[in-house]
Scaffold this motif. Structure first.
Motif: not given
Length: 198
Positions: A145-173
């Motif tokens: 299922l390489t179509v899903l692999g490529a979709l997932g791999a790129l989407s995981i990388g492009m979600g970096i801003g969301d992980y940034y927000n989660v990191f701040h919520a977990l460490t500051q709130m």
């Protein structure tokens, strides 16, 4: 719930929605400037892409990169950018506004309502689970299922801003805190019933 497509962000943070500050609210310790944040996140996603694509190629084989499924997955990841933001937006109970800022490599959602830490994390991670981790995991289980692999791999990388927000919520709130967006920044506060416990 109301979703408003605002389109291109003009770069002026003052033009973003601003609600009312809550008593005792504390601004997240995060990058304030959209340009600097865009640069930081674009650089931070590089090691994520390297690791995820190394895993993908190890599982599917280097020859998979030339297959149509892989290329289709890359195209799908770009097509999913706007639906990604809509998945964030549907997590708001009130109005959510979607902005584009392609110049700095960002799309983002702004809403002024407050939410619990757990709902904020769910809102931040939902699109990454749907377009990133789930398709990527399916490809790890079924390498064809390489179509899903490529979709997932790129989407995981492009979600970096969301992980940034989660990191701040977990460490500051602290426990019991709630968060809200004010302009370009996230803030947290303790509701009165939680303040009385401290």
């Amino acid at each position: 719930m109301k979703i408003v497509w605002k389109g291109k962000f003009d770069g002026n943070v003052e033009n973003l929605p601003h609600g009312e500050h809550k008593p005792g609210a504390v601004k997240f310790k995060e990058i304030d400037d959209p340009k600097k944040l865009g640069l930081f996140l674009n650089l931070a996603c590089i090691p994520v892409f390297v690791i995820i694509f190394a895993m993908l190629l190890f599982r599917t084989g280097i020859e998979s990169m030339g297959q149509m499924g892989f290329l289709a997955g890359c195209v799908l990841s770009l097509v999913s950018l706007v639906p990604h933001e809509f998945l964030h937006a549907i997590c708001f109970r009130e109005e959510a506004q979607i902005y584009t800022n392609f110049k700095n490599g960002m799309l983002f959602v702004v809403g002024t309502e407050d939410m619990s830490k757990s709902r904020f994390i769910f809102m931040s991670m939902l699109p990454n689970l749907v377009f990133g981790f789930l398709p990527f995991l399916l490809c790890m289980i079924f390498p064809s299922l390489t179509v899903l692999g490529a979709l997932g791999a790129l989407s995981i990388g492009m979600g970096i801003g969301d992980y940034y927000n989660v990191f701040h919520a977990l460490t500051q709130m602290p426990k019991g805190a709630r968060t809200y967006l004010y302009g370009f920044n996230s803030w947290w506060y303790l509701p009165e019933d939680q303040r009385n416990k401290t």
